[in-house]
Design an enzyme around this catalytic site. Structure first.
Site, short mmCIF file in Angstrom:
data_model
loop_
_atom_site.label_atom_id
_atom_site.label_comp_id
_atom_site.label_asym_id
_atom_site.label_seq_id
_atom_site.Cartn_x
_atom_site.Cartn_y
_atom_site.Cartn_z
N GLU A 6 -5.62 76.15 50.83
CA GLU A 6 -6.93 76.41 50.23
C GLU A 6 -7.53 75.05 49.89
OE1 GLU A 6 -8.26 79.23 50.04
OE2 GLU A 6 -6.67 80.72 49.97
N CYS A 38 -14.17 74.77 44.03
CA CYS A 38 -14.18 74.57 45.49
C CYS A 38 -15.25 75.42 46.18
CB CYS A 38 -12.80 74.83 46.08
SG CYS A 38 -12.14 76.43 45.63
#
Ligand code: NAD
Length: 477
Positions: free
Chosen positions: A249, A283
């Site tokens: 990720e 993010c």
């Protein structure tokens, strides 16, 4: 008010056997919150052995019993929500309301995976003869290792812990050394809920030393990492050496496309709230704002008004709307992005500089007239900086949105179903939010494409990431 800093190996809280420690700092003040122990090689060996044994115990514990322990851990986290939220704000800086939401979601993730673990179904595949039974069986992968960053110290460890343990794996987690207290509190909840020794282990240390050692160990069968792209590539290479599964990720640079058929003021309200959440250190943060030229002026004015009016302060104070950045590195990074954009001709419509001289506060920033080669449009800003650009046509904006190597999240605002469908089809991104920004939930798949990584957390995909498929064919004799 802060956590007692310790590692957790084989069901025991411990300090590092070589006595090495590092300071954990409060980003709102720069003051030390405590000393965090570092794991020595022998501590890591103990953790590996514990995870090996823990896996045997846990894989033989039936899914119903596993779910009970996990649900209990989720309940313990809920009971301690206020206490854990304060720990989170103290070490990470985000405002307490956001910390409370994060801790609540942490419990929800664990509970959701507890339930989903009971549905790790395989399938029966029709045989070619009446007495042949063909089965695809789901099995936990084994002992896993996870590495988590500092921006969501509750949710990110929870996704990895819940996915692994829900599937019947054991786990060694190295949470961020900069925000260790929240993960310690999560592990404490599992301990208090009766998780058997060795199933979950928590270590800290020099990140590269720990990851190299753990990924290199034959005990570890899968890794999961959340963090920057360069580190993700480095860890993925090490995992490939041992042919180990990996979930990555990594970073993003999410485009937000605001079309001409929406109210620019309403959308600016939503977009700015999303942008400055956790001071932009998210993010999936909305990051590159492409606004149709007919809406551009109103949108930029409203966004600037919100950014300029935000109250910065210690996250523990209820009146604060945005806390500090999580560490001193982010201040340097923001100054660099703003300085570079300014030097290339961008205008600073709001913020653009540090706030105060205590802690790591940076003003909510809006940049306009940003040239395409500005760093902020190409590297992940990971902070409270919003570049806003006009566009003319659908094809042009899609091309600009897809131009970067990132592909984590993307957002579009439109009242047209046709445009919404076209954006969802054309955009190169693992997740797409149309007319809202809520794309991260326990029950939905979370993950990127392109250099933003591979694999998913959350949803049934997040459980499957910790399962192998074994094919068994049986002839009745
Ligand atoms: P960094 O690249 O040094 O570290 C990112 C994270 O990875 C940290 O938590 C760090 O402890 C960990 N890490 C670093 N090297 C490691 C290794 N060899 N093995 C295991 N873990 C390791 O950068 P940083 O200064 O902490 O953060 C800066 C950038 O990282 C940001 O600009 C952003 O792009 C990215 N980041 C992304 C996320 C995310 O949620 N995807 C979270 C935090 C940081």
């Amino acid at each position: 008010m802060y956590e007692t800093l310790a590692m957790y190996i084989d069901g025991q809280w411990c300090q590092g056997s070589e006595g090495k420690t590092e300071d954990v700092l409060n980003p709102a003040t720069g003051a030390s919150l405590g000393r965090l122990p570092h794991a020595s090689r022998s501590d890591l060996d103990r953790a590996l052995e514990a995870a090996r044994k823990g896996f045997k115990v846990w894989r033989n514990t039936n899914a119903y019993e596993r779910a009970k322990v996990m649900r209990k851990a989720a309940d313990v986290i809920r009971q301690r929500q206020e206490q854990i939220s304060q720990i989170l704000t103290l070490e990470e800086g985000k405002v307490i309301a956001e910390a409370r939401l994060e801790v609540g979601t942490t419990a929800d993730i664990i509970e959701w995976m507890a339930e989903e673990g009971r549905r790790a179904y395989g399938r029966i595949i029709p045989g070619r003869a009446p007495n042949v039974r063909q089965m695809a069986i789901k099995e936990p992968i084994g002992a896993c290792a996870a590495f988590t960053p500092w921006n969501f110290p509750g949710i990110t460890p929870a996704r990895k812990v819940a996915g692994a343990i829900g599937a019947g794996c054991s786990l060694i987690i190295k949470a961020s050394e900069e925000t260790p207290g929240t993960c310690i509190a999560i592990v404490r909840a599992f301990h208090d809920a009766g998780l058997p020794a060795g199933v979950l282990n928590l270590v800290f240390g020099v990140p590269n030393d720990i990851s190299t050692y753990l990924i290199g160990s034959p005990t570890i069968r899968k890794i999961s990492f959340t963090g920057s792209i360069p580190v993700g590539k480095h860890l993925a290479k090490m995992a490939a050496d041992g042919m180990k599964k990996a979930t990555m990720e990594l970073g993003g640079h999410s485009p937000v496309i605001v079309f001409d058929d929406v109210d620019p003021v309403k959308v600016a309200d939503m977009a700015a709230a999303g942008k400055y959440r956790n001071a932009g250190q998210v993010c999936i943060a909305p990051t590159r704002f492409f606004v149709h030229e007919s809406n551009y002026k109103k949108f930029a004015e409203r966004f600037t008004e919100i950014a300029s009016g935000m109250k910065l302060g210690n996250g523990l104070e209820a009146s604060s709307q945005m806390g500090p950045l999580a560490n001193a590195r982010r201040i340097g990074a923001m100054e660099n992005f703003v300085g570079d954009a300014k030097a290339k001709g961008a205008k600073i419509a709001a913020g653009g500089e540090r706030h105060g001289n205590e802690g790591y506060f940076f003003r909510p920033t809006v940049l306009t007239d940003v040239p395409p080669d500005a760093k902020v449009l190409n590297d992940e800003p990971f902070g409270p900086v919003a570049p806003i650009m006009p566009f003319k046509t659908f094809d042009e904006v899609i091309e600009r949105a897809n131009a970067l190597p990132f592909g984590l999240a993307a957002y579009a605002f439109t009242n047209s179903t046709k445009t919404a469908t076209a954006v969802a089809n054309e955009i190169e991104s693992g997740m797409v939010g149309v007319n809202h920004l809520a794309i991260s939930l326990p029950e939905t798949p979370f993950g990127g494409i392109k250099e933003s990584g591979y694999g998913h957390e959350g949803g049934i995909e997040g459980l499957d990431a910790y399962l192998n498929t074994k094919f068994v064919t049986q002839l009745g004799i």
